[in-house]
Scaffold this motif. Structure first.
Motif, mmCIF file in Angstrom:
data_model
loop_
_atom_site.group_PDB
_atom_site.id
_atom_site.type_symbol
_atom_site.label_atom_id
_atom_site.label_comp_id
_atom_site.label_asym_id
_atom_site.label_seq_id
_atom_site.Cartn_x
_atom_site.Cartn_y
_atom_site.Cartn_z
ATOM 1 N N ASP A 111 0.811 -1.220 0.000
ATOM 2 C CA ASP A 111 0.000 0.000 0.000
ATOM 3 C C ASP A 111 0.842 1.267 0.000
ATOM 4 N N ALA A 112 2.159 1.125 -0.073
ATOM 5 C CA ALA A 112 3.040 2.306 -0.020
ATOM 6 C C ALA A 112 2.798 3.220 -1.219
ATOM 7 N N LYS A 113 2.728 4.515 -0.959
ATOM 8 C CA LYS A 113 2.588 5.506 -2.035
ATOM 9 C C LYS A 113 3.991 5.926 -2.478
ATOM 10 N N LEU A 114 4.586 5.069 -3.300
ATOM 11 C CA LEU A 114 5.955 5.270 -3.756
ATOM 12 C C LEU A 114 5.964 5.225 -5.286
ATOM 13 N N TYR A 115 6.344 6.328 -5.900
ATOM 14 C CA TYR A 115 6.291 6.448 -7.356
ATOM 15 C C TYR A 115 7.671 6.789 -7.905
ATOM 16 N N VAL A 116 7.937 6.333 -9.129
ATOM 17 C CA VAL A 116 9.187 6.688 -9.804
ATOM 18 C C VAL A 116 8.852 7.235 -11.190
ATOM 19 N N VAL A 117 9.498 8.330 -11.567
ATOM 20 C CA VAL A 117 9.257 8.982 -12.856
ATOM 21 C C VAL A 117 10.562 9.006 -13.636
ATOM 22 N N ASP A 118 10.568 8.331 -14.780
ATOM 23 C CA ASP A 118 11.712 8.381 -15.687
ATOM 24 C C ASP A 118 11.555 9.643 -16.535
ATOM 25 N N THR A 119 12.303 10.683 -16.219
ATOM 26 C CA THR A 119 12.111 11.961 -16.904
ATOM 27 C C THR A 119 12.600 11.938 -18.352
ATOM 28 N N LYS A 120 13.496 10.989 -18.688
ATOM 29 C CA LYS A 120 14.181 11.003 -19.987
ATOM 30 C C LYS A 120 14.940 12.328 -20.164
ATOM 31 N N CYS A 121 15.266 12.953 -19.045
ATOM 32 C CA CYS A 121 15.969 14.235 -19.029
ATOM 33 C C CYS A 121 17.311 14.090 -18.319
ATOM 34 N N ALA A 122 18.115 15.145 -18.421
ATOM 35 C CA ALA A 122 19.409 15.174 -17.740
ATOM 36 C C ALA A 122 19.708 16.603 -17.308
ATOM 37 N N SER A 123 20.656 16.728 -16.386
ATOM 38 C CA SER A 123 21.104 18.020 -15.881
ATOM 39 C C SER A 123 19.890 18.846 -15.436
ATOM 40 N N LEU A 124 19.911 20.142 -15.711
ATOM 41 C CA LEU A 124 18.827 20.978 -15.203
ATOM 42 C C LEU A 124 17.492 20.748 -15.902
ATOM 43 N N GLY A 125 17.478 19.989 -17.000
ATOM 44 C CA GLY A 125 16.198 19.556 -17.557
ATOM 45 C C GLY A 125 15.489 18.682 -16.535
ATOM 46 N N GLN A 126 16.202 17.702 -16.010
ATOM 47 C CA GLN A 126 15.693 16.875 -14.924
ATOM 48 C C GLN A 126 15.456 17.729 -13.678
ATOM 49 N N GLY A 127 16.365 18.667 -13.436
ATOM 50 C CA GLY A 127 16.258 19.528 -12.263
ATOM 51 C C GLY A 127 14.984 20.355 -12.255
ATOM 52 N N LEU A 128 14.613 20.909 -13.415
ATOM 53 C CA LEU A 128 13.387 21.705 -13.498
ATOM 54 C C LEU A 128 12.151 20.851 -13.215
ATOM 55 N N VAL A 129 12.170 19.602 -13.668
ATOM 56 C CA VAL A 129 11.047 18.692 -13.387
ATOM 57 C C VAL A 129 10.963 18.428 -11.880
ATOM 58 N N ALA A 130 12.114 18.148 -11.266
ATOM 59 C CA ALA A 130 12.137 17.882 -9.822
ATOM 60 C C ALA A 130 11.693 19.109 -9.035
ATOM 61 N N MET A 131 12.126 20.281 -9.473
ATOM 62 C CA MET A 131 11.770 21.511 -8.771
ATOM 63 C C MET A 131 10.268 21.784 -8.854
ATOM 64 N N ARG A 132 9.683 21.566 -10.029
ATOM 65 C CA ARG A 132 8.238 21.773 -10.176
ATOM 66 C C ARG A 132 7.460 20.793 -9.294
ATOM 67 N N VAL A 147 2.754 13.514 -9.691
ATOM 68 C CA VAL A 147 3.279 12.568 -10.690
ATOM 69 C C VAL A 147 2.822 12.964 -12.089
ATOM 70 N N GLU A 148 1.546 13.302 -12.218
ATOM 71 C CA GLU A 148 0.996 13.693 -13.520
ATOM 72 C C GLU A 148 1.715 14.929 -14.076
ATOM 73 N N THR A 149 1.936 15.923 -13.232
ATOM 74 C CA THR A 149 2.601 17.151 -13.653
ATOM 75 C C THR A 149 4.064 16.901 -14.000
ATOM 76 N N ALA A 150 4.726 16.087 -13.186
ATOM 77 C CA ALA A 150 6.128 15.759 -13.458
ATOM 78 C C ALA A 150 6.266 15.058 -14.800
ATOM 79 N N GLU A 151 5.365 14.144 -15.085
ATOM 80 C CA GLU A 151 5.418 13.423 -16.366
ATOM 81 C C GLU A 151 5.169 14.370 -17.540
ATOM 82 N N TYR A 152 4.262 15.311 -17.364
ATOM 83 C CA TYR A 152 4.001 16.302 -18.415
ATOM 84 C C TYR A 152 5.240 17.162 -18.661
#
Length: 286
Positions: A111-132, A147-152
């Motif tokens: 029942d753990a609410k644990l999600y993983v998002v493969d951004t297909k990004c690197a450096s601050l591209g990934q960073g901007l997703v994490a920050m949002r 999760v939905e917003t991060a994937e978008y």
């Protein structure tokens, strides 16, 4: 209890943002001159760049499943929802490590609410997703919305970058030997981008001044609403050039913010000194 955002050091976020948004970070390993270091924790990027200029060939290792298991378990045991915003699975095994750890935890805590998002990004591209994602978490958003917003954001994150020498990327298997050879001829500056998580050569331009102009032009062509988003520029020990690009953007537009930050030791070990990267959303900001 708010949602916890976890990322890895390939996102190249400044330390101040980790602190301001309460983001947890798993460091990749950097192997330099027979020593192992934790990216973002026990080695500074400049150390790597100086060593590369002297002929060193640093290597990197993904975050281990065990490291993710420790991080994820600490939040799951407190019943805290957790979202990992990961480095592109096409460029590193780090996301696979996180996936393995997540499955182990779900086997014991279904029942753990644990999600993983493969951004297909690197450096601050990934960073901007994490920050949002972390901004939404701080505002109290539900984990599913985060999760939905991060994937978008990940899907619409543009990476436009140039390297000083394609040889560094070729050594790490990130571009072909032929691309590296031709990129090194006649002071040609290669422009690359990221497509489905992979590094793809885009154009070849002669001279640094022209390449910055072209990066700016591509942003104008591809960004939907520059004035309504955060733009990021990362650099490999070349703050002066990064600030020139930021000034070009600020002269014509008014983004919410332009983050300028060093490329970390792990990404820098492959990109090499004097890499300049530009990141922005290519569709409506969420």
């Amino acid at each position: 209890m708010h949602v916890k955002i976890v990322t890895d050091s390939a996102c190249d976020l400044p330390k101040s943002i980790y602190k301001d948004y309460d983001i947890d970070m798993a460091p990749l390993l950097v192997h330099l001159n027979n020593q192992d270091y934790y990216d973002g924790k026990t080695i500074e990027p400049k150390t790597v760049y100086d060593a590369m200029k002297e002929g060193a060939a640093p290597k990197t290792s993904q975050v281990s499943p065990e490291a993710f298991l420790d991080i994820f378990t600490s939040y799951v045991e407190q019943d805290q929802p957790c979202v990992y915003i990961g480095f592109s699975s096409e460029l590193s095994g780090t996301f696979q490590s996180a996936t393995i750890a997540r499955q182990q935890i779900l086997d014991d805590h279904p029942d753990a609410k644990l999600y993983v998002v493969d951004t297909k990004c690197a450096s601050l591209g990934q960073g901007l997703v994490a920050m949002r994602a972390a901004q939404l978490a701080k505002e109290g958003a539900e984990v599913e919305k985060i999760v939905e917003t991060a994937e978008y954001h990940a899907k619409h994150m543009e990476h436009i970058f140039t390297v000083d020498d394609l040889e560094y990327l070729q050594r790490g298997g990130r571009v072909s030997k032929a691309a590296a050879f031709f990129g090194g001829l006649l002071q040609i500056k290669p422009l690359l981008h990221v497509e489905d998580g992979k590094l793809i050569p885009l154009e070849k331009i002669r001279g640094t001044k022209k390449v910055l102009k072209r990066m700016f032009e591509l942003m104008e062509l591809r960004a939907h609403d520059i004035n309504n988003q955060t733009v990021a520029i990362s650099h490999a020990d070349d703050l002066q050039t990064a600030e020139k690009l930021a000034a070009m953007i600020n002269d014509k537009y008014e983004p919410k913010e332009i983050i300028v930050s060093n490329i970390g030791a792990a990404i820098g070990a492959h990109a090499g000194p004097c890499t300049i990267s530009l990141f922005f959303l290519n569709n409506t900001h969420v």
